[in-house]
Motif scaffolding. Sequence first.
Motif, PDB file in Angstrom:
ATOM      1  N   UNK A  46       0.835  -1.205   0.000  1.00 60.33           N
ATOM      2  CA  UNK A  46       0.000   0.000   0.000  1.00 60.33           C
ATOM      3  C   UNK A  46       0.872   1.257   0.000  1.00 60.33           C
ATOM      4  N   UNK A  47       1.941   1.264   0.777  1.00 58.14           N
ATOM      5  CA  UNK A  47       2.850   2.419   0.804  1.00 58.14           C
ATOM      6  C   UNK A  47       3.455   2.642  -0.578  1.00 58.14           C
ATOM      7  N   UNK A  48       3.773   1.572  -1.286  1.00 58.56           N
ATOM      8  CA  UNK A  48       4.291   1.713  -2.645  1.00 58.56           C
ATOM      9  C   UNK A  48       3.263   2.420  -3.524  1.00 58.56           C
ATOM     10  N   UNK A  49       1.978   2.080  -3.351  1.00 59.34           N
ATOM     11  CA  UNK A  49       0.926   2.755  -4.116  1.00 59.34           C
ATOM     12  C   UNK A  49       0.758   4.211  -3.671  1.00 59.34           C
ATOM     13  N   UNK A  50       0.953   4.495  -2.386  1.00 61.27           N
ATOM     14  CA  UNK A  50       0.928   5.889  -1.928  1.00 61.27           C
ATOM     15  C   UNK A  50       1.979   6.703  -2.681  1.00 61.27           C
ATOM     16  N   UNK A  51       3.170   6.158  -2.768  1.00 67.10           N
ATOM     17  CA  UNK A  51       4.260   6.850  -3.459  1.00 67.10           C
ATOM     18  C   UNK A  51       3.923   7.027  -4.935  1.00 67.10           C
ATOM     19  N   UNK A  52       3.331   6.007  -5.541  1.00 69.55           N
ATOM     20  CA  UNK A  52       2.925   6.122  -6.935  1.00 69.55           C
ATOM     21  C   UNK A  52       1.970   7.298  -7.110  1.00 69.55           C
ATOM     22  N   UNK A  53       0.974   7.385  -6.250  1.00 67.66           N
ATOM     23  CA  UNK A  53       0.001   8.477  -6.332  1.00 67.66           C
ATOM     24  C   UNK A  53       0.675   9.826  -6.120  1.00 67.66           C
ATOM     25  N   UNK A  54       1.556   9.913  -5.146  1.00 69.52           N
ATOM     26  CA  UNK A  54       2.249  11.171  -4.866  1.00 69.52           C
ATOM     27  C   UNK A  54       3.111  11.606  -6.052  1.00 69.52           C
ATOM     28  N   UNK A  55       3.844  10.674  -6.627  1.00 71.45           N
ATOM     29  CA  UNK A  55       4.686  11.010  -7.778  1.00 71.45           C
ATOM     30  C   UNK A  55       3.835  11.469  -8.955  1.00 71.45           C
ATOM     31  N   UNK A  56       2.753  10.759  -9.228  1.00 71.59           N
ATOM     32  CA  UNK A  56       1.897  11.108 -10.359  1.00 71.59           C
ATOM     33  C   UNK A  56       1.223  12.462 -10.150  1.00 71.59           C
ATOM     34  N   UNK A  57       0.636  12.665  -8.993  1.00 72.23           N
ATOM     35  CA  UNK A  57      -0.062  13.924  -8.727  1.00 72.23           C
ATOM     36  C   UNK A  57       0.893  15.120  -8.742  1.00 72.23           C
ATOM     37  N   UNK A  58       2.084  14.943  -8.198  1.00 67.81           N
ATOM     38  CA  UNK A  58       3.032  16.054  -8.201  1.00 67.81           C
ATOM     39  C   UNK A  58       3.533  16.338  -9.609  1.00 67.81           C
ATOM     40  N   UNK A  59       3.701  15.311 -10.440  1.00 63.35           N
ATOM     41  CA  UNK A  59       4.112  15.532 -11.836  1.00 63.35           C
ATOM     42  C   UNK A  59       3.046  16.332 -12.574  1.00 63.35           C
ATOM     43  N   UNK A  60       1.794  15.938 -12.420  1.00 61.50           N
ATOM     44  CA  UNK A  60       0.693  16.658 -13.068  1.00 61.50           C
ATOM     45  C   UNK A  60       0.626  18.087 -12.550  1.00 61.50           C
ATOM     46  N   UNK A  61       0.743  18.265 -11.243  1.00 59.70           N
ATOM     47  CA  UNK A  61       0.687  19.613 -10.663  1.00 59.70           C
ATOM     48  C   UNK A  61       1.809  20.492 -11.199  1.00 59.70           C
ATOM     49  N   UNK A  62       3.021  19.973 -11.280  1.00 60.39           N
ATOM     50  CA  UNK A  62       4.139  20.774 -11.786  1.00 60.39           C
ATOM     51  C   UNK A  62       3.924  21.177 -13.243  1.00 60.39           C
ATOM     52  N   UNK A  63       3.413  20.261 -14.045  1.00 60.97           N
ATOM     53  CA  UNK A  63       3.156  20.593 -15.449  1.00 60.97           C
ATOM     54  C   UNK A  63       2.057  21.649 -15.556  1.00 60.97           C
ATOM     55  N   UNK A  64       0.991  21.491 -14.791  1.00 59.51           N
ATOM     56  CA  UNK A  64      -0.083  22.490 -14.820  1.00 59.51           C
ATOM     57  C   UNK A  64       0.400  23.842 -14.296  1.00 59.51           C
ATOM     58  N   UNK A  65       1.203  23.823 -13.247  1.00 54.28           N
ATOM     59  CA  UNK A  65       1.750  25.077 -12.715  1.00 54.28           C
ATOM     60  C   UNK A  65       2.679  25.738 -13.727  1.00 54.28           C
ATOM     61  N   UNK A  66       3.378  24.944 -14.499  1.00 53.90           N
ATOM     62  CA  UNK A  66       4.281  25.496 -15.515  1.00 53.90           C
ATOM     63  C   UNK A  66       3.521  26.255 -16.589  1.00 53.90           C
ATOM     64  N   UNK A  67       2.284  25.895 -16.813  1.00 52.63           N
ATOM     65  CA  UNK A  67       1.477  26.521 -17.867  1.00 52.63           C
ATOM     66  C   UNK A  67       0.804  27.808 -17.414  1.00 52.63           C
ATOM     67  N   UNK A  68       0.841  28.080 -16.125  1.00 54.70           N
ATOM     68  CA  UNK A  68       0.225  29.307 -15.595  1.00 54.70           C
ATOM     69  C   UNK A  68       1.133  30.502 -15.812  1.00 54.70           C
ATOM     70  N   UNK A  69       0.528  31.662 -15.965  1.00 51.65           N
ATOM     71  CA  UNK A  69       1.306  32.887 -16.125  1.00 51.65           C
ATOM     72  C   UNK A  69       2.114  33.175 -14.861  1.00 51.65           C
ATOM     73  N   UNK A  70       1.511  32.971 -13.714  1.00 52.65           N
ATOM     74  CA  UNK A  70       2.171  33.171 -12.425  1.00 52.65           C
ATOM     75  C   UNK A  70       1.983  31.916 -11.578  1.00 52.65           C
TER      76      UNK A  70
END
Length: 124
Positions: A46-70
């Motif tokens: 289960x902890x391995x899946x927690x890490x999977x979710x954290x890595x995926x969500x943070x990757x998506x968040x960083x990409x979306x944040x990169x597309x913002x003006x600020x």
Amino acid sequence: MNGWLFAAGAVAAATTLIHVFAGGREVVRPLLGSRMSVEPRRTLHVVWHFVTADLLLSAVALILLALRAEPDAPLVLFIAAHYFAYTVAFLIGTLTVDWSRPLLRLPQWMLLLPVGILAVIGTF
């Protein structure tokens, strides 16, 4: 677009894929097939899946944040702190064992550290 944050998100996404495919083969399958008692074995799974979710969500968040003006600097720094914490955990876990070439035995830190660095640079 913030190129630094996009690069951080791209490296984080690649790290997620490596975690899922290589980690599944090299870590999860042997773990699930081990003779360890069922509760710790399932907890680690289960902890391995927690890490999977954290890595995926943070990757998506960083990409979306990169597309913002600020980009939201506190959120970016929070995500970067996750990657620095993961890096430190792997370095401690690796360097406290008497292994030859310890930094290469658990090389995950080499994927995690650049994400944190790129994210921090992207906030300036």
